[in-house]
Design a protein around this motif. Sequence first.
Motif, PDB file in Angstrom:
ATOM      1  N   ASN A  18       0.805  -1.233   0.000  1.00  0.00           N
ATOM      2  CA  ASN A  18       0.000   0.000   0.000  1.00  0.00           C
ATOM      3  C   ASN A  18       0.826   1.266   0.000  1.00  0.00           C
ATOM      4  OD1 ASN A  18      -2.594  -0.893  -0.262  1.00  0.00           O
ATOM      5  ND2 ASN A  18      -2.895  -1.169   1.949  1.00  0.00           N
ATOM      6  N   LYS A 156      -4.348   8.721   1.906  1.00  0.00           N
ATOM      7  CA  LYS A 156      -4.763   7.391   1.444  1.00  0.00           C
ATOM      8  C   LYS A 156      -6.055   7.068   2.192  1.00  0.00           C
ATOM      9  CE  LYS A 156      -0.743   5.455   2.122  1.00  0.00           C
ATOM     10  NZ  LYS A 156       0.317   4.416   2.156  1.00  0.00           N
ATOM     11  N   PHE A 158      -8.178   4.857   2.144  1.00  0.00           N
ATOM     12  CA  PHE A 158      -8.503   3.487   2.561  1.00  0.00           C
ATOM     13  C   PHE A 158      -7.788   3.132   3.856  1.00  0.00           C
ATOM     14  CE2 PHE A 158      -5.201   3.627  -0.658  1.00  0.00           C
ATOM     15  CZ  PHE A 158      -4.157   2.973  -0.039  1.00  0.00           C
ATOM     16  N   GLU A 179      -8.703   6.731  -3.110  1.00  0.00           N
ATOM     17  CA  GLU A 179      -9.759   5.864  -2.555  1.00  0.00           C
ATOM     18  C   GLU A 179      -9.336   4.399  -2.604  1.00  0.00           C
ATOM     19  OE1 GLU A 179     -12.382   5.905  -0.497  1.00  0.00           O
ATOM     20  OE2 GLU A 179     -13.510   7.249  -1.806  1.00  0.00           O
ATOM     21  N   ASN A 180      -8.634   4.089  -3.679  1.00  0.00           N
ATOM     22  CA  ASN A 180      -8.312   2.692  -3.934  1.00  0.00           C
ATOM     23  C   ASN A 180      -7.095   2.632  -4.840  1.00  0.00           C
ATOM     24  OD1 ASN A 180      -8.811   0.016  -3.752  1.00  0.00           O
ATOM     25  ND2 ASN A 180     -10.318  -0.038  -5.410  1.00  0.00           N
ATOM     26  N   THR A 182      -4.353  -0.234  -6.871  1.00  0.00           N
ATOM     27  CA  THR A 182      -3.773  -1.547  -7.165  1.00  0.00           C
ATOM     28  C   THR A 182      -2.657  -1.286  -8.179  1.00  0.00           C
ATOM     29  OG1 THR A 182      -5.221  -1.896  -9.044  1.00  0.00           O
ATOM     30  CG2 THR A 182      -6.022  -2.721  -6.926  1.00  0.00           C
ATOM     31  N   ARG A 189     -11.173   9.998  -4.377  1.00  0.00           N
ATOM     32  CA  ARG A 189     -12.468  10.279  -3.755  1.00  0.00           C
ATOM     33  C   ARG A 189     -12.962  11.649  -4.212  1.00  0.00           C
ATOM     34  NH1 ARG A 189     -12.547  10.219   2.606  1.00  0.00           N
ATOM     35  NH2 ARG A 189     -11.795   8.111   2.153  1.00  0.00           N
TER      36      ARG A 189
END
Length: 192
Positions: A18, A156, A158, A179-180, A182, A189
């Motif tokens: 992350n 971040k 999340f 928000e997300n 990968t 957001r």
Amino acid sequence: MKLLEDRILRDGIVKPGNILKVDSFINHQMDIPFINELGREFKRRFADSVITKILTIESSGIGIACIAAQYFDVPVIFAKKAQSLNLDGEMYIAKVESFTHKRVYDVILSKKFLTEQDHVLLIDDFLANGCALMGLMEIVKQSGAVLEGAGVVIEKGFQKGGQMIRDMGVHLESLAIVENMTDDSLTFRGDN
Ligand code: 5GP
């Protein structure tokens, strides 16, 4: 802030654990005209607050805070990181757990640079679990200064820090909220 979101999408790199790397334009190599726009945006978002000092934490926050400070026309102070320290009467000391380095360290600030007359804006590059900002807030509390708010470049969303700090009633402004993320996608957001 669209300028920031676009730059993250273009140059940000998602790492395992992350971690978002923005070291080509924010926290290793620094794009100064770009960071200047972040500084201007912090000033716009805290235009209604009277600020006498900007407080950040070494090392990544310092450059950003210095550029922002030119818009606020106030000094920058930065909490120094120390492995461990005996209590010293002349220092404010708080404990911070590092998200990136996974260890606990003390942050220290000389008492002479923050007093109960001050109105403080915190600035940092990232907000993840909120430990860095909580450490800075603890220093402000010890000093008796007024906390006017906190500005972070990238939150971040999340991770729990943003929610926790907003729930404490702190005026928190994040210029981009991820928000997300990968390896191959990153979403923000709302419209920041
Ligand atoms: P927190 O204390 O909120 O958990 O984490 C904030 C601190 O950890 C920031 O000062 C920043 O230096 C570092 N950090 C947290 N997440 C990231 C990340 O995704 N990328 C980078 N480059 N630094 C991060």
